[in-house]
Design an enzyme around this catalytic site. Sequence first.
Site, PDB file in Angstrom:
ATOM      1  N   GLY A  64      35.268  42.868  57.534  1.00 42.70           N
ATOM      2  CA  GLY A  64      36.207  43.143  58.471  1.00 42.70           C
ATOM      3  C   GLY A  64      36.280  44.658  58.799  1.00 42.70           C
ATOM      4  N   PHE A  65      36.662  45.456  57.862  1.00 42.26           N
ATOM      5  CA  PHE A  65      36.529  46.839  58.037  1.00 42.26           C
ATOM      6  C   PHE A  65      37.327  47.425  59.014  1.00 42.26           C
ATOM      7  CE2 PHE A  65      32.512  45.463  56.550  1.00 42.26           C
ATOM      8  CZ  PHE A  65      32.338  45.649  55.442  1.00 42.26           C
ATOM      9  N   THR A 105      36.865  41.617  49.512  1.00 42.27           N
ATOM     10  CA  THR A 105      37.172  42.731  48.608  1.00 42.27           C
ATOM     11  C   THR A 105      37.544  42.038  47.153  1.00 42.27           C
ATOM     12  OG1 THR A 105      39.396  42.054  49.406  1.00 42.27           O
ATOM     13  CG2 THR A 105      38.348  43.834  50.359  1.00 42.27           C
ATOM     14  N   ILE A 162      43.234  49.451  36.996  1.00 46.17           N
ATOM     15  CA  ILE A 162      42.187  48.733  37.684  1.00 46.17           C
ATOM     16  C   ILE A 162      42.188  47.325  37.334  1.00 46.17           C
ATOM     17  CG2 ILE A 162      39.530  48.238  37.585  1.00 46.17           C
ATOM     18  CD1 ILE A 162      40.451  50.674  39.375  1.00 46.17           C
ATOM     19  N   LYS A 174      34.495  45.115  37.725  1.00 44.35           N
ATOM     20  CA  LYS A 174      33.294  44.846  38.028  1.00 44.35           C
ATOM     21  C   LYS A 174      33.514  44.873  39.734  1.00 44.35           C
ATOM     22  CE  LYS A 174      30.841  41.697  36.562  1.00 44.35           C
ATOM     23  NZ  LYS A 174      29.840  40.280  36.418  1.00 44.35           N
ATOM     24  N   LYS A 221      46.860  50.215  42.772  1.00 45.78           N
ATOM     25  CA  LYS A 221      46.863  50.533  44.169  1.00 45.78           C
ATOM     26  C   LYS A 221      45.508  49.962  44.651  1.00 45.78           C
ATOM     27  CE  LYS A 221      48.572  54.928  42.757  1.00 45.78           C
ATOM     28  NZ  LYS A 221      48.953  56.341  43.072  1.00 45.78           N
ATOM     29  N   GLY A 256      40.221  49.668  48.684  1.00 42.56           N
ATOM     30  CA  GLY A 256      39.222  49.151  49.983  1.00 42.56           C
ATOM     31  C   GLY A 256      38.962  50.497  50.678  1.00 42.56           C
ATOM     32  N   GLU A 257      39.579  51.653  50.844  1.00 40.96           N
ATOM     33  CA  GLU A 257      39.463  52.638  51.710  1.00 40.96           C
ATOM     34  C   GLU A 257      39.017  53.854  51.055  1.00 40.96           C
ATOM     35  OE1 GLU A 257      41.483  51.501  55.779  1.00 40.96           O
ATOM     36  OE2 GLU A 257      42.742  50.717  54.018  1.00 40.96           O
TER      37      GLU A 257
END
Lengths: 211, 771
Positions: free
Chosen positions: B238-239, B467, B662, B666, B734, B737-738
Site C-alpha cells: 500500500g505504502f 508488513t 522487536i 526476520k 513500536k 514500516g516507515e
Amino acid sequence: MEKGPGVSNTDDNDTSSNGTTRRGFLTQITYAGAGLTLAPLLVRTKNILPGAPPGSAETSTINLTVNGQKHALNIDERTTLLDALRENLQMTGTKKGCDHGQCGACTVLINGRRINSCLTFAAMCQNSEITTIEGLAKGDGLHPMQEAFIKHDAFQCGYCTPGQICSAVGLMNENHVHTDADIHELMSGNICRCGAYQNIVDAIKEVKNIA
Amino acid sequence: MNDILGKPIDRVDGKLKVSGGATYSAEYFPKNMVYGVLVLSTISKGRIRNIDTNQAERVKGVVGIMTYKNSMSLHFPQGTDPGSGKYAEKDLLPLQNDRIYYDGQVIAAVMAETFEKAEYAAKLVKVDYETESPIFDLKTNISKSYKPSSGGSQLQLKRGDADAALQSADVKMEQTYTTPVYHHNAMEPHASVAEWNGDQLMVYDATQAVSGVKSLLVSMLGLLPEKVKVVSLFIGGGFGSKGFTWPNPIVTVMAAKMVKRPVKLVLSRQQMFTTAGRRSETIQKIALASNSSGKLTAIKHDTISESSFVDEFVETAGLATSMLYSCPNVEISHSLVRLNKVTPCPTRAPGEAPGTYAIEAAMDELAYQLKMDPIQLRLVNYAEMDEQRQKKFSSKNLKECYQRGADAIGWSQRSPEPKSMREGNYLVGYGMATATYLANRVASAAKATLYADGHAEILSATQDIGTGTYTIMTQIAAEALGLPVDRVTVKLGDSDYPRAANSGGSQVTASVGPPIRAAALGVIAKLISLAVSDTASPLHGHKEEDIIADNGRIYVKNHTDRGESYTELLNRKGLQKLEAQAKTNVSTRDPQGANPAPTGGVDAAAEEESKTNPAVQEDQNVDRKLYSFHSFGAQFVKVLVDPDLGTVKVDKAVAVMDVGKILNLKTAKSQIMGGMIFGIGMALLEGTAYDPNNGRVVTRDLAQYLVPVNADMPQFDIQFIDKPDPYISPIGAKGIGEIGITGMTAAVVNAIYHATGKRVRDLPVTLDKLI
Ligand code: FES
Ligand code: FES
C-alpha cells in the site's frame, strides 16, 4: 471449482477443427517477433474489416496445458495468457502488476522458460507446457524454491512472489549464474516494491547451492 | 511465557503466498460478474461539454456505461480519519457532475462481460471538453501559496527567535532542497469486487482500512452499517496509496448497483499515476546557525508543497525538525499551493521522508562547513528531550545507534575530505543521517476465542499489507494464550471484526498488539476462574493469581504437574469455546493532530468487557501525555560513483534502529530493508515527470518511472537496539514500516557529496547532475 466463461477441461488435443485463419495469422506474426506491438495492430486490423461492428472480436476455442492439465477455452482472441489464467481459468496465483511487461509479476514458465504472460497471447501457447506457481509443488511438499523463499523471508506482501519464484526457477534452467551479481542482474526483470531483493537472492543461492 | 515474542519465525502466511494461494482483492469471482474499466479525463481543468457513449455501447458484451449523467447521487462523506474513513478528495465525489479538476479524473466506467471488451469499449467513449487553463507547476506558482488551516497550530511551530539568532550567528548555512512527485507503485493495483445481494453489499477491496472503506460506503451511499461488509485478506502493498479511499471502490459499488450484477474493477498501472494519490513535490528552505563548535543556535525549515482544488493534504516535512536536535530558536512553517493535479496523500513516512532528507542534508553541509565530523555534529546537538513539546521522549537510544552504525560501515576509515577516496576507477563516499518517525498508537479492539480442541482464533479488523501483521499478531496472541504459534489463527481484514487501526502511520503493531494480548489474557483469566471454582479440577480452591498458563495447560506456579490442559477443562465443563474481547482506548497523538484515534460505539461490547480486564486497565492508566513518542535510528551508506559516467552505486547500507521491542527479527529486518530501498529510489531513481505544456503525467508506467530493482541492491547490515519502550504499551514495540526510508535518502546524498564534492539539492540525483 467453477471456472470462468468458456472453459472446459478436455483431453482432446486436436485443435485442427477449431483452427481459424485469424489464429494462424496471429501465431505467424507473433513468431516473427512482433509480439510487443501486436495488440494495437490487431485492434486496428479488426476495425478496418468491412462490416465489422466495433469490438466484436472473434472468439476462438484454444487449448492450453497448464500444470499438466488440459483446458479448452472459448475466449476473445485478444486475451493474454495472463488474463486467460487469472480470469478464465481463475488460477489467480499468477499476478498482474503492470500488464506491459515491465514488472515481472506475471512470470510463468513455458516449456521451462520464464516469460511475461501479460505479453503473450493465450492463443500463442497452445502447443506448450505452461507451468504456473500453482504447479510448482509436487504432491504435498513445496518446491525447494518455495521453501527457500519462506525460510529467507523473500517477500512481504507476496504480490510479486509467484513471479519471482517462477523467474527464479526459470533462472536455474538457464545455466548462466555464477556469482551473486549474476543473480541480482538476472532477477532484475522482477520488481519487488516491498524490497525483498536481498532475501530473494539468498533464497536462490540456497537452492543453487552457492551460498 | 513460551518466549515466542522476538523469535524470527517464518511468516505464518508464507506457504499461501509462495504457492499462489493467497487471495488478493481482484481474485474473487461472484457468479455473473462483469468487468469494469474506468475512463479518465485527459485535460487538467475544465468541463465535459459532451460525453458520447454511443459507439462504446454498441460493442457486443457491454452491459452498462456510467457517467455523471446516469449515475446515482452520492452524499458527502463524514469523517476525515483514515481509520474511520477518509475519502481521498472530499470535494470531488465520483461521477456527480461535469467539472474537471485534474488529469486522470474518473469520468466514466464501462462494464462488459469480459475485461477485453470493457477495455476496448472504454477507448471508444468520446469526450468533448471545454478546456480552461490549469495551473500545475509548483515552482512557478509559489506566489499563490497559503498557510493551511488543517492540522491546526501544529503545522506552524516556533520557539525562541530563529531570525534574530541567524543574524548574529558565527556560522550560517542556508539552502533550498527540492523533491519531486513520487508515486507509491505498490505491485498490486487498486482493485475492488462488489456484489449486491438485495440490500446487502459485499466488497473486496485492496485497502489499508477495511473499516474506513465500510464507513465511507455507508455515509456516501446512505446505507445501513450492518448491511455492508468490506474484506481485504491480502494486500499487495500500500505504502499509503491504499490508506485513503480513492474513487475506485465507490464507483465499483455504484456500477454493480446499476448493472445489477457483481463488478470487478482494477486500475491499470497507468491509471495509478493519476487516480490513486501520490507524494507531493516539496520545496524546502532550511537555515541553520551554530557557534564555531557546532552548537546549533537556530533552525528554520520552511516547506512548500502541493495540494489540489478538491481537498487539502499537507506533506508535513518540517515536523520532525522541531524535535530532532537541541536548539533554542526554531521556526517551522508549511505552505501549500493548490494545483490542478490529483490530491497528494500519505506516502511511506509522509512528511518525515522528504523532511529528514532536507534537514539531514543540511546538517551534513553544516558539518563540512565547520570541518566537523557529521556524527560529532549530531552528538553536540543531541536532544535529550522533545524541546518543542517540552516532554521527555518515551524512549530514545540514538547515541548507541550512531555508534553501532559507524562501526558497521567502517566510518573510522573515512577520510573527511570530499573526493579523497577511491576504489579502482570509482570515487568512494561515506554518508550518514538520522532516521526518525512518529511512534503512533490509536484505539483498537480485538476478540480472542479458545476452542475446546485447544486451538485459538483472534479476530481484529486491521490489515496485513505485507508488513507481517498476521505473523507478529500470532506471536503476541500465542504468548498471551500460552499456546504454540501453530495452534493460533489470526484473522484480519474483515470489517465485521472488532474495529482496529488502519494500516498507516506505522501504528498497527503498537495499536493492535495490546488489545489482542488483553483479549487473550481475558480468555485465560476466564479459564482460570472456571478451574478454581470447579471441584473436579486439580486447581480447585487455588488462588487465581498463583496459576499460570503455558503450553496449552494451566497449572500452579512452579508445580507443572498440578494443573490440567485447556481442552480437559473445557470438555469437562461441556464448553465448546471461551471468548473475550478487549478494546484499548489509547492514543499517542497530539490532541490537535491531524489523525485522531477512531472512536465510536461500534465496539460497545468490547469496551464494556474491557472495564474489568486488568490488562486493558493497566495499559490505559499510563499517562501518555507526559511523553513524546518517536522512533529513532541511524543510517550509514557507502557509495561508489563512476567519475566519467556519473552513475551511483550504493555499495553498502547500514541501519541501526531504535524502535522498541522487536517482535520478529526476520520480518523486522525485511521491513527496514524495504524502507531503505524506497530511500534509494527517492535519492537516485524516482520522480514523476509532468508535461510542462498541460500538466499531464509523462512517466506513467514502470518503464519510465524507475523503482529500484535487484541489480541496484547494496549489501545490507540491519541492526536493532531492541529495548522495549516502557510507555507505549505493555509489549513495548513500536511500528517499523516507515522509519527505514527516513534518513536513507539523506545518507545517500551525503555520501555522494563525500565521494564527488558535488552537492545535489534537487532529487533524484541522476547522472546528469554529477557530470
Ligand atoms: S504484469 Fe506482466 S510484466 Fe508486469
Ligand atoms: S513482496 Fe511485495 S512486491 Fe514483492
